[in-house]
Design a protein around this motif. Structure first.
Motif, short mmCIF file in Angstrom:
data_model
loop_
_atom_site.label_atom_id
_atom_site.label_comp_id
_atom_site.label_asym_id
_atom_site.label_seq_id
_atom_site.Cartn_x
_atom_site.Cartn_y
_atom_site.Cartn_z
N PHE A 2 117.33 38.15 30.92
CA PHE A 2 115.99 38.53 31.33
C PHE A 2 115.97 39.92 31.96
O PHE A 2 115.22 40.19 32.90
N SER A 3 116.81 40.80 31.43
CA SER A 3 116.79 42.20 31.81
C SER A 3 117.10 43.03 30.58
O SER A 3 117.58 42.50 29.57
N GLY A 4 116.82 44.33 30.66
CA GLY A 4 117.03 45.18 29.49
C GLY A 4 115.96 44.98 28.44
O GLY A 4 114.80 44.73 28.76
N LEU A 5 116.36 45.07 27.18
CA LEU A 5 115.41 45.01 26.07
C LEU A 5 115.43 43.65 25.40
O LEU A 5 116.45 43.22 24.86
N VAL A 155 112.89 29.18 37.25
CA VAL A 155 112.09 30.35 36.91
C VAL A 155 112.97 31.59 37.11
O VAL A 155 113.51 31.82 38.20
N ALA A 156 113.11 32.40 36.05
CA ALA A 156 114.04 33.53 36.09
C ALA A 156 113.37 34.87 35.87
O ALA A 156 113.95 35.91 36.20
N SER A 157 112.15 34.88 35.32
CA SER A 157 111.50 36.16 35.02
C SER A 157 110.00 35.96 34.90
O SER A 157 109.53 34.86 34.61
N ILE A 158 109.28 37.05 35.13
CA ILE A 158 107.84 37.09 34.93
C ILE A 158 107.52 38.24 33.98
O ILE A 158 107.92 39.38 34.22
N LYS A 159 106.83 37.92 32.91
CA LYS A 159 106.46 38.91 31.90
C LYS A 159 105.02 39.34 32.18
O LYS A 159 104.08 38.59 31.92
N ILE A 160 104.86 40.54 32.75
CA ILE A 160 103.52 41.01 33.09
C ILE A 160 102.92 41.80 31.93
O ILE A 160 103.65 42.41 31.14
N PRO A 161 101.59 41.84 31.84
CA PRO A 161 100.95 42.44 30.65
C PRO A 161 100.68 43.93 30.78
O PRO A 161 99.61 44.40 30.44
N PRO A 182 111.08 35.92 44.58
CA PRO A 182 112.48 36.03 44.97
C PRO A 182 113.21 37.13 44.20
O PRO A 182 112.83 37.47 43.07
N ARG A 183 114.28 37.65 44.78
CA ARG A 183 115.02 38.74 44.15
C ARG A 183 115.64 38.34 42.82
O ARG A 183 115.83 39.19 41.94
N HIS A 184 115.98 37.05 42.68
CA HIS A 184 116.65 36.65 41.44
C HIS A 184 115.68 36.56 40.26
O HIS A 184 116.12 36.42 39.11
N VAL A 185 114.38 36.62 40.51
CA VAL A 185 113.38 36.57 39.44
C VAL A 185 113.07 38.00 39.01
O VAL A 185 112.59 38.81 39.81
N THR A 186 113.35 38.31 37.75
CA THR A 186 113.11 39.67 37.26
C THR A 186 111.65 39.85 36.88
O THR A 186 110.92 38.89 36.61
N ILE A 187 111.24 41.11 36.86
CA ILE A 187 109.91 41.48 36.40
C ILE A 187 110.06 42.23 35.08
O ILE A 187 110.78 43.23 35.00
N GLY A 188 109.41 41.74 34.05
CA GLY A 188 109.47 42.38 32.75
C GLY A 188 108.11 42.87 32.33
O GLY A 188 107.10 42.20 32.54
N CYS A 203 110.50 47.81 36.70
CA CYS A 203 110.62 46.59 35.92
C CYS A 203 112.04 46.49 35.36
O CYS A 203 112.60 47.48 34.88
N GLU A 204 112.61 45.29 35.40
CA GLU A 204 113.99 45.12 34.93
C GLU A 204 114.09 44.85 33.45
O GLU A 204 115.19 44.94 32.88
N ALA A 205 112.99 44.47 32.81
CA ALA A 205 113.04 44.10 31.40
C ALA A 205 111.83 44.65 30.67
O ALA A 205 110.77 44.89 31.26
#
Length: 296
Positions: A2-5, A155-161, A182-188, A203-205
């Motif tokens: 849940f990071s990168g591309l 829950v590991a990531s949130i995909k924002i629009p 939380p820090r462990h949840v990435t923002i994509g 954003c991490e992803a």
């Protein structure tokens, strides 16, 4: 994962079924390019138009042919019961994670959406990405709701629009959400036109439509942003402005499906009716844009 591309490929199909051989070639293309993850059965993968059996088969093929690239599988559906079944199917297929959008015919409340994620995350053995896509679900997450859901197990990531176009406003937007989860949840970030700005803003992803078909240019944007080369990432994205304009006007699914047809990567038609790829003058315009950008 849940990071990168994260590349979102098409699911090529017609009214007779899924073109499995072509789908496999698209997945192998992403594996060869070196994307960080593959998300099968996202909106670009037409998940909402497929049967449970078809979705299981797509997940299986993606896992079998992605090599070492982790696979995320979309599990959105109208009923919680069906989402739970799809989640089990995705895990049995070997998906490393799942993607869930709050799909509904009736407009959902915040409590109903939280209840959906609560039920699903507690049944999972793999991590989940929250799919915030109001353009298709017509549900808008508040940051407070994201904060509540982010506390749930798995829950590991949130995909924002997307993010604001202004870099400072984009960073403020990401920082505001980051403070609530939380820090462990990435923002994509999604919405490809906003990707470079979102990555530069923290954003991490990048959950990417274009990467599902043309991974090299998306990787170049991502790797430059990750390396702190914000100007280069922004410049590469800016070159794609004509493509982003078509995404906005006609929808990224129709544009990317038409691009795949024009480049001979899928058969025509490749979308589930009544959805159709672009025709006429706009199809010719897209062909010229692809040639000018040297996307193949």
């Amino acid at each position: 994962m849940f990071s990168g591309l994260s590349a979102f490929p098409l699911t090529p199909l017609n009214e007779k079924g899924i073109d499995e051989a072509v789908f496999v070639r698209l997945i192998e293309r992403l594996n060869a390019a070196g994307v960080d993850s593959v998300c099968a059965l996202g909106s670009t993968g037409s998940y909402a138009y497929l049967t449970r059996h078809e979705r299981l088969r797509v997940a299986q093929l993606a896992v079998q042919h992605a090599g070492d690239v982790p696979v995320i599988a979309g599990i959105g559906a109208l009923r919680t019961r069906d989402v739970l079944e799809l989640a089990q199917d995705a895990q049995k297929a070997g998906a490393g994670g799942v993607l869930l959008a709050p799909v509904s015919y009736q407009k959902l409340s915040d409590d109903e959406v939280f209840g959906l994620f609560d039920a699903v995350t507690r049944s999972l053995s793999v991590p989940l990405c929250v799919y915030d896509n109001p353009a298709t679900t017509h549900f808008e997450f508040s940051d407070e709701l994201h904060g509540r859901i982010a506390q749930l197990p798995n829950v590991a990531s949130i995909k924002i629009p997307g993010v604001p176009a202004d870099p400072e406003a984009a960073r403020a937007r990401v920082d505001l959400l980051r403070a609530l989860i939380p820090r462990h949840v990435t923002i994509g970030v999604s919405g490809d036109a906003f990707a470079a700005t979102g990555l530069n803003a923290g954003c991490e992803a990048w959950y990417s439509v274009i990467a599902g078909l043309f991974p090299q240019i998306a990787l170049a944007i991502t790797r430059n942003a990750q390396a702190g080369n914000a100007r280069e990432a922004t410049g590469l994205s800016g070159r794609l402005a004509p493509l982003w304009a078509l995404f906005l006007q006609y929808g990224s699914l129709r544009v990317i499906a038409t691009a795949a047809e024009l480049r001979g990567l899928v058969a025509t038609p490749c979308l589930p009716l009544p959805v159709k790829s672009l025709q006429g003058e706009v199809r010719q315009r897209l062909a010229a844009i692809l040639d000018e950008l040297e996307l193949a």
